[in-house]
Design an enzyme around this catalytic site. Structure first.
Site, PDB file in Angstrom:
ATOM      1  N   GLU A 161       0.501 -29.248  24.463  1.00 15.37           N
ATOM      2  CA  GLU A 161      -0.513 -30.315  25.553  1.00 15.37           C
ATOM      3  C   GLU A 161      -0.533 -31.381  26.395  1.00 15.37           C
ATOM      4  O   GLU A 161      -1.603 -32.464  25.780  1.00 15.37           O
ATOM      5  CB  GLU A 161      -1.861 -29.497  24.666  1.00 15.37           C
ATOM      6  CG  GLU A 161      -2.128 -28.666  24.537  1.00 15.37           C
ATOM      7  CD  GLU A 161      -3.845 -28.202  24.255  1.00 15.37           C
ATOM      8  OE1 GLU A 161      -4.490 -27.540  23.707  1.00 15.37           O
ATOM      9  OE2 GLU A 161      -4.347 -29.334  23.149  1.00 15.37           O
ATOM     10  N   GLU A 270      -1.603 -20.600  23.753  1.00 13.28           N
ATOM     11  CA  GLU A 270      -3.122 -20.443  23.078  1.00 13.28           C
ATOM     12  C   GLU A 270      -4.032 -19.939  23.369  1.00 13.28           C
ATOM     13  O   GLU A 270      -4.765 -20.450  24.876  1.00 13.28           O
ATOM     14  CB  GLU A 270      -2.956 -22.228  22.923  1.00 13.28           C
ATOM     15  CG  GLU A 270      -2.092 -23.306  21.647  1.00 13.28           C
ATOM     16  CD  GLU A 270      -2.683 -24.896  21.243  1.00 13.28           C
ATOM     17  OE1 GLU A 270      -4.167 -24.680  21.665  1.00 13.28           O
ATOM     18  OE2 GLU A 270      -2.009 -24.800  20.822  1.00 13.28           O
ATOM     19  N   ASP A 281     -18.105 -22.251   5.495  1.00 14.01           N
ATOM     20  CA  ASP A 281     -17.982 -23.648   4.363  1.00 14.01           C
ATOM     21  C   ASP A 281     -18.047 -24.862   4.776  1.00 14.01           C
ATOM     22  O   ASP A 281     -18.929 -24.337   5.884  1.00 14.01           O
ATOM     23  CB  ASP A 281     -16.460 -23.157   4.217  1.00 14.01           C
ATOM     24  CG  ASP A 281     -15.219 -23.824   5.732  1.00 14.01           C
ATOM     25  OD1 ASP A 281     -16.012 -24.169   5.933  1.00 14.01           O
ATOM     26  OD2 ASP A 281     -14.292 -22.823   5.798  1.00 14.01           O
ATOM     27  N   ASN A 285     -17.004 -25.378  12.932  1.00 17.57           N
ATOM     28  CA  ASN A 285     -16.394 -24.243  13.406  1.00 17.57           C
ATOM     29  C   ASN A 285     -15.974 -25.284  14.922  1.00 17.57           C
ATOM     30  O   ASN A 285     -17.103 -25.582  15.369  1.00 17.57           O
ATOM     31  CB  ASN A 285     -16.573 -23.391  13.316  1.00 17.57           C
ATOM     32  CG  ASN A 285     -16.956 -22.113  11.905  1.00 17.57           C
ATOM     33  OD1 ASN A 285     -16.043 -22.711  11.459  1.00 17.57           O
ATOM     34  ND2 ASN A 285     -17.315 -21.447  11.458  1.00 17.57           N
TER      35      ASN A 285
END
Length: 376
Positions: A161, A270, A281, A285
């Protein structure tokens, strides 16, 4: 939505007929599996129909044919994604019958459109030619080491990237248009290392240059060409709808323009999509509500449909393939730089509510994609 996307694709057929990309260019459907070794060390297991499976063999059996793996220079904060760990990943991928793409980050940590930090070992080098030699030697030595293990990758990414200038000092990081005199010298040094090693050994390796989001690739590759960065084989793109100006139906426009202009195949190296918005968890995210597109709910079926739609559009536009980013980054007890667990378990290919059982997203690997979709 289906008719809208197919209609947009049909309009592009005439434009993509003369892309200059060879008709025999393969079409890959793959996965970045850089996290698997670490996840297994952290206690993760992977299942298909309730049975524990080897994740590399699972991806191969489901139809994946290319594994991407990242390499950091000397990441002192983790023992993973160094040459030893990368060698293990490449070996597992090759033993499962899949081809490989090695992603040089040229950094001790993550590189992306916001940061391209120089490795600590090179931080004292201020002369561009001297730095280019260090990059060349490191790239060559890495390939030689892998070759000795019979793990030479099929494709190599020279940078990750690289929207902004590569190998920058952390305290003087500059965003925006790169200093192309320096940037071109460094990028070409990496490319030349791959070319020279391939020529010396007689073993073909394709060179990938990777930019995040198609709208950035349009200006970046133009400037790269103007500054002498022309010797590469594949245009690699990250495509995440959440962060792109291009909607999914518009993506083929960018692919066609890039291929028509530079006569190089385009691969989505990607992408990802959430199958749920639930967090399993303590690690937040990355893909939350803003990642959800109206046509594709955050559900197992929505995730699969996104991938089927994206991959068909890429195939129809004459693209070279689609690689899903980290579909095996599941929740574990281990920590990242930012939290405990995974920041991606809701975008993985494994159901956290069912002991990491394989999700329907795996079906995208073996779907029957048509080279030219017809409008309905």
């Amino acid at each position: 939505m289906k008719k809208k996307i197919l209609a947009a694709t049909a309009i592009l057929l005439a434009a993509i007929a003369n892309t200059g990309v060879a008709d025999n260019t393969p079409f890959y459907v793959g996965a970045d599996l850089s996290y698997v070794n670490e996840m297994e060390s952290c206690g993760a297991t992977y299942r298909d129909q309730g049975k524990k499976v080897d994740p590399f063999q699972l991806f191969a059996d489901k139809g994946a044919d290319l594994v991407r793996v990242r390499l950091w220079h000397n990441a002192t904060w983790t023992k993973y994604s160094d040459l030893k760990d990368v060698s293990k990943t490449l070996k597992r991928a090759k033993n499962a019958g899949m081809k490989t793409l090695l992603d040089f980050h040229y950094s001790d940590t993550w590189t992306d459109p916001e940061k391209q930090f120089i490795p600590k070992a090179w931080a004292h080098i201020t002369d561009t030619k001297e730095l280019a030699k260090a990059l060349y030697d490191y790239t060559t030595d890495t390939l030689a080491s892998l070759d000795q293990q019979q793990l030479l990758p099929n494709l190599v990414q020279v940078g990750n990237e690289t929207n902004i200038e590569i190998l920058q000092a952390e305290d003087t990081l500059v965003h925006g248009i790169p200093n192309w005199q320096r940037n071109a010298t460094l990028l070409n040094s990496g490319v030349n290392a791959v070319r020279d090693y391939s020529k010396k050994t007689g073993k073909p390796i394709q060179v990938v240059l990777h930019i995040a989001q198609p709208e950035n690739a349009l200006w970046w590759f133009k400037q790269a060409k103007e500054n002498g960065v022309i010797d590469y084989d594949v245009i690699g793109l990250s495509y995440y709808p959440q962060w792109s100006e291009y909607s999914l139906p518009q993506l083929p426009d960018a692919i066609a323009e890039l291929q028509n202009t530079y006569h190089k195949p385009v691969m989505i190296v990607e992408t990802a999509y959430p199958w749920t918005l639930h967090n399993f968890d303590q690690a937040g995210n990355v893909l939350g509500e803003k990642a959800v597109q109206p046509e594709f709910p955050a559900s197992p079926r929505g995730q699969l449909t996104y991938l089927l739609t994206l991959t068909q559009l890429v195939k129809s536009a004459g693209g070279m393939g689609v690689i899903y980013w980290e579909p095996a980054w599941v929740s574990t007890r281990c920590r990242t730089l930012w939290g405990k667990g995974s920041h991606w378990e809701n975008a993985s290919f494994f159901d956290a509510t069912r002991k990491n059982n394989a999700l329907p997203a795996f079906l995208f690997f073996k779907a029957d994609y048509q080279a030219s979709a017809q409008a309905e």
